[in-house]
Design an enzyme around this catalytic site. Structure first.
Site, PDB file in Angstrom:
ATOM      1  N   GLY A  55      -1.589  -4.345   1.280  1.00  0.00           N
ATOM      2  CA  GLY A  55      -1.592  -5.596   2.050  1.00  0.00           C
ATOM      3  C   GLY A  55      -0.591  -6.621   1.554  1.00  0.00           C
ATOM      4  O   GLY A  55      -0.378  -7.645   2.215  1.00  0.00           O
ATOM      5  N   HIS A  64       0.545   4.651   7.009  1.00  0.00           N
ATOM      6  CA  HIS A  64       0.392   5.203   5.663  1.00  0.00           C
ATOM      7  C   HIS A  64       0.696   6.696   5.685  1.00  0.00           C
ATOM      8  O   HIS A  64       0.520   7.352   6.710  1.00  0.00           O
ATOM      9  CB  HIS A  64      -1.027   4.957   5.158  1.00  0.00           C
ATOM     10  CG  HIS A  64      -1.360   3.501   5.060  1.00  0.00           C
ATOM     11  ND1 HIS A  64      -2.089   2.853   6.030  1.00  0.00           N
ATOM     12  CD2 HIS A  64      -1.040   2.564   4.136  1.00  0.00           C
ATOM     13  CE1 HIS A  64      -2.212   1.564   5.691  1.00  0.00           C
ATOM     14  NE2 HIS A  64      -1.580   1.366   4.555  1.00  0.00           N
ATOM     15  N   ASP A  69      -2.088   7.540  10.429  1.00  0.00           N
ATOM     16  CA  ASP A  69      -2.338   6.270  11.124  1.00  0.00           C
ATOM     17  C   ASP A  69      -1.022   5.593  11.525  1.00  0.00           C
ATOM     18  O   ASP A  69      -0.997   4.425  11.873  1.00  0.00           O
ATOM     19  CB  ASP A  69      -3.207   5.328  10.277  1.00  0.00           C
ATOM     20  CG  ASP A  69      -2.521   4.918   8.970  1.00  0.00           C
ATOM     21  OD1 ASP A  69      -1.390   5.397   8.692  1.00  0.00           O
ATOM     22  OD2 ASP A  69      -3.104   4.113   8.230  1.00  0.00           O
ATOM     23  N   SER A 120       0.814  -1.221   0.000  1.00  0.00           N
ATOM     24  CA  SER A 120       0.000   0.000   0.000  1.00  0.00           C
ATOM     25  C   SER A 120       0.846   1.268   0.000  1.00  0.00           C
ATOM     26  O   SER A 120       0.381   2.307  -0.477  1.00  0.00           O
ATOM     27  CB  SER A 120      -0.946   0.011   1.202  1.00  0.00           C
ATOM     28  OG  SER A 120      -0.214  -0.005   2.416  1.00  0.00           O
ATOM     29  N   ASN A 176       4.481  -5.683   5.631  1.00  0.00           N
ATOM     30  CA  ASN A 176       3.366  -6.588   5.950  1.00  0.00           C
ATOM     31  C   ASN A 176       3.828  -8.002   6.319  1.00  0.00           C
ATOM     32  O   ASN A 176       3.020  -8.840   6.694  1.00  0.00           O
ATOM     33  CB  ASN A 176       2.383  -6.646   4.773  1.00  0.00           C
ATOM     34  CG  ASN A 176       1.683  -5.315   4.552  1.00  0.00           C
ATOM     35  OD1 ASN A 176       1.314  -4.629   5.508  1.00  0.00           O
ATOM     36  ND2 ASN A 176       1.529  -4.916   3.300  1.00  0.00           N
TER      37      ASN A 176
END
Lengths: 221, 221
Positions: A71, A192, A189, A44, A101
């Site tokens: 993801g 990101h 967050d 992402s 990830n």
């Protein structure tokens, strides 16, 4: 013990909205249709880069194609490449940004996964220059995931030179404030990035790409 | 059988980067410090809205606060509200956008979760107008998740009027093309939205908020 990070794996559509395969097919078609000079592949962090003004300003003009899927882990990127997304294209550079990830795995495994992606790109695109980005800091303050990512980065940086025409790029240094925190203005967050966060990291990728593309130009007498 | 969508639940920090709690604490502090007129609460669809120009253009001027956390399900929003994010504030409107991350559950359960969030907001903010957004289409083409979401939307729309001063808002109609597909230009990963995608959906939220705020103004003779 086998390392899941290096085993090409398709993402299972457990919910039933088919999003991963839709993205994979679209990316595969775009690679074939657009003859990109630069390909960015990863998760992402790559995918969402296209949503920010920095993409149109700095990356699109270099004929970049965005092959990020949110993801994705190293094993998914390996599967996508094995399935032929880079068939019949000859980009001058590939940027690899993957691994955050996979961070539920030991750093050695994650690093091996990242290096396996670089090896596979080397195999299918023998003449392309390969840039491997460092994993970017996540979490508001110092935390175990960041420390594991630092280890991944160190291993990748040390081992990448065994693959010809590659470069490891540390791109996260400007994201941490003097007290070690990641600002929500750069990463709301803490994973990101906002436009501001992308400028602090991916401007370095752009600068490197400009150099690589300049060298890749044929010299006319 | 108890419905997990209505049981206030904290997100466990399984990886160790503490991102969820960092976001919760920051949001709680912002609510107390900023006295917002409008609060948007929900998942990544809300959270990522702040990353796009439409936020500064349309939402920030209304004194909106973004209380979205990526990955949140109804039970997580319930926990955050129970933990007091709306204590001591008096927003004129709250926008609820939640439920797509609950879609592994039956539509009845998801709808009950959404309605429970609305009920809890009603309880802690008795005078605030509550807008509940429809869930937005996901997946490139028609798929089982979209059908389940349509059911959720229908149940929420039917039952919401039992809660005073609420309105259900269908905001997804402009996102689907005539053949039923979601364009990657609006939603590159067929779940999260680009500026273009947000304009097609959240402009409707903005329009509704302007009306609500106009009615909420005290009338001076």
């Amino acid at each position: 013990m086998s390392n899941p990070c290096v085993i090409p794996t398709m993402v299972q559509d457990t919910l039933g909205d088919g999003r991963w395969m839709s993205q994979h097919k679209r990316i595969k078609a775009e690679c074939q249709g657009k003859e990109p000079d630069v390909v960015l592949i990863g998760d992402s962090i790559v995918s969402f880069l296209s949503l920010q003004p920095i993409w149109n300003e700095l990356f699109a003009p270099l004929h970049c194609l965005n092959c990020g899927i949110g993801g994705d882990r190293t094993e998914h990127v390996l599967w996508r490449i094995k399935d032929g997304i880079f068939e019949n294209i000859k980009p001058k550079a590939v940027v690899i940004h993957i691994g955050t990830n996979n961070i539920d795995q030991p750093p050695e495994n994650v690093a091996e996964g990242v290096l396996e992606v670089a090896k596979l790109v080397r195999e299918v695109l023998p003449e392309t220059f390969i840039l491997v980005d460092s994993l970017l800091p996540r979490g508001q303050t110092s935390n175990p995931v960041r420390l594991r990512q630092d280890e991944v980065n160190q291993i990748v940086e040390r081992k990448l030179p065994s693959i010809p025409r590659t470069k490891f790029l540390e791109i996260g240094s400007d994201l941490l404030q003097s007290d070690g925190t990641l600002s929500h203005l750069d990463a709301p967050d803490y994973l990101h990035f906002s436009e501001a966060g992308y400028r602090k990291s991916f401007t370095l990728v752009h600068r490197e790409l400009v150099k690589i593309l300049a060298q890749a130009q044929p010299h006319h007498a």
